[in-house]
Design a protein around this motif. Structure first.
Motif: not given
Length: 464
Positions: A221, A250, A326-327, A330
């Motif tokens: 990530s 992200h 939503k991103k 997260s």
């Protein structure tokens, strides 16, 4: 096994939509291969269609009409005629009259369709001083004329090294004058590897972000912290990553870091305000339309079409806002765990407040690295970290790079070199609370005085 071979063969060949790096001499440029799109590189224009299907690393020649023609690799024997050579250059006078060909003659040769190598040969044959030059001077002359008249380009696959050299050579201000050797040290000191969770804050046109993603290989990530309205990813897009690389990326705004640290992050507040403003605007439009009376049916149809398009745009905007929320959620969830495996900072802003805020999301015994073009801001960061604690192995370094020309009997440093590659502050995080509890009664006295006091205490005990 055959499928793996086919996949690797497809990845090593140029295709439409791929990002490639064009190389000519020491000049680079990143472009995207598109159908019948004109590309301008080093004052020449051409189309990339003939490069599709060829292997990366292939050299092409720009021919008439802007098309590319595959150029075979030169062999050792394919050299220009330069048999005779002088002993030294002391008797050569550069008065501008040694070349018989004029500018008009050279343009005529180009119109006749002569290639670059043939034009260079014509220049050698019509030079009155070429045979009197030394062998080294002749080679230098040929190299200079080839660079001017030969139109050869090499198509390469994007990589961290190529893009870093391209940005540093063409637009160093966009990447905060980050040199490619300094970028390599950042990736090493930050311990970037596959399967890790890395926080990246950079204002280097996305070059550092793309370098981290390339090193991770699509596993793990990457949380990109960005200032302002949105992240900048021009350099990252030039890598041409596949789709599964983007799933590991992200983004999170820097202005909401304090809310995450305090546990008061609210992602629905802004969305409700936007929806309320949209509803108010829709109500005003409906009231205005109800007050108008139109007898023309065509006008009514156009109005209905406008209303339908407006509703469609509002629905698309709502869907985009929901995806963005939503991103954001997260990314916030990844930050709230406070177990990041590394922190990389390279920006034009002062690094001290950014470092002090983002280092709290890094797990203990994890590396961090901060780049700055100047030394003084990193010294301030160094002192703040020493006062605050929770870090060990603090190091403030700078890199020095110099190229060397390696040729027979002519090996020496290149005269022109980069003045500086910036400064790096690196270190390792530790659990400050655990360190304090392990040794709560640590004496603040110097070692020599503490030993002397212990010896005195032990002698007093023995005498009693």
């Amino acid at each position: 096994m055959a499928e793996c071979v086919n996949d690797s063969d497809e990845e090593s060949r140029i295709a439409y939509g791929d990002y490639v790096v064009l190389k000519r001499g020491e000049v680079f440029k990143s472009v995207q291969v598109e159908n019948k799109k004109k590309v301008i590189f080093e004052k020449q224009w051409f189309f990339m269609d003939n490069a599709v299907g060829q292997l990366y690393g292939t050299m092409f020649e720009i021919v008439a009409g802007g098309s590319l023609k595959h150029k075979p690799v030169k062999r050792a024997g394919d050299s220009l005629d330069s048999k005779e050579a002088g002993q030294d250059n002391r008797h050569i006078v550069d008065d501008g009259r040694s070349q018989k060909l004029t500018r008009d003659d050279i343009e005529t040769l180009k119109e006749q369709g002569l290639k670059g190598q043939e034009i260079v040969q014509q220049l050698i044959d019509n030079s009155t001083t070429f045979k009197d030059k030394t062998e080294f001077a002749q080679e230098k002359y040929i190299k200079k004329k080839k660079k001017k008249y030969e139109s050869d380009i090499t198509v390469l696959k994007p990589s961290t090294r190529l893009l870093a050299m391209m940005y540093h050579g063409r637009e160093p201000g966009k990447i905060c004058h980050l040199r490619y050797d300094t970028l390599a040290q950042m990736l090493t000191l930050g311990n970037i590897h596959a399967g890790s969770k890395i926080i990246v804050f950079e204002t280097c046109a996305g070059l550092v972000l793309g370098s981290v993603m390339e090193r991770m290989g699509g596993f793990g990530s990457v949380i990109q912290m960005f200032p302002g309205g949105g992240p900048t990813r021009a350099g990252m897009e030039s890598f041409g990553f596949p789709s599964h690389f983007h799933q590991t990326l992200h983004e999170f705004p820097l202005c909401k870091v304090n809310a995450v640290l305090a546990g008061k992050l609210d992602l629905s507040e802004k969305d409700t305000e936007n929806s309320r403003s949209e509803e108010t605007a829709a109500e005003k439009n409906s009231e205005a339309q109800s007050m108008e009376i139109s007898l023309d049916p065509q006008e009514q149809m156009r109005r209905d079409e406008r209303d339908r398009l407006r509703e469609q745009r509002a629905q698309e905007k709502k869907v985009k806002m929901e995806e963005k929320r939503k991103k954001l959620a997260s990314a916030a969830a990844l930050l709230q765990d406070r177990n990041a495996d590394g922190l990389v900072i390279a920006s034009r802003f002062h690094p001290c407040p950014v470092l002090m805020g983002l280092i709290k999301f890094v797990a203990p015994s994890r590396p961090f690295v901060v780049y700055c073009q100047y030394r003084e801001p990193l010294i301030e960061c160094y002192n703040k970290l020493r006062e605050q604690g929770g870090v060990i192995n603090l190091r403030l370094t700078d890199s020095w790079l110099r190229h060397y020309q390696v040729l027979p009997n002519r090996t020496h440093p290149v005269l022109l070199m980069s003045g500086g590659g910036g400064y790096l502050l690196s270190g390792t995080t530790v659990d400050a609370g655990t360190a304090k509890t392990k040794n709560p009664h640590k004496s603040e006295e110097p070692d020599a005085k503490r030993l002397k006091l212990e010896e005195k205490a032990s002698s007093c005990d023995s005498s009693v």
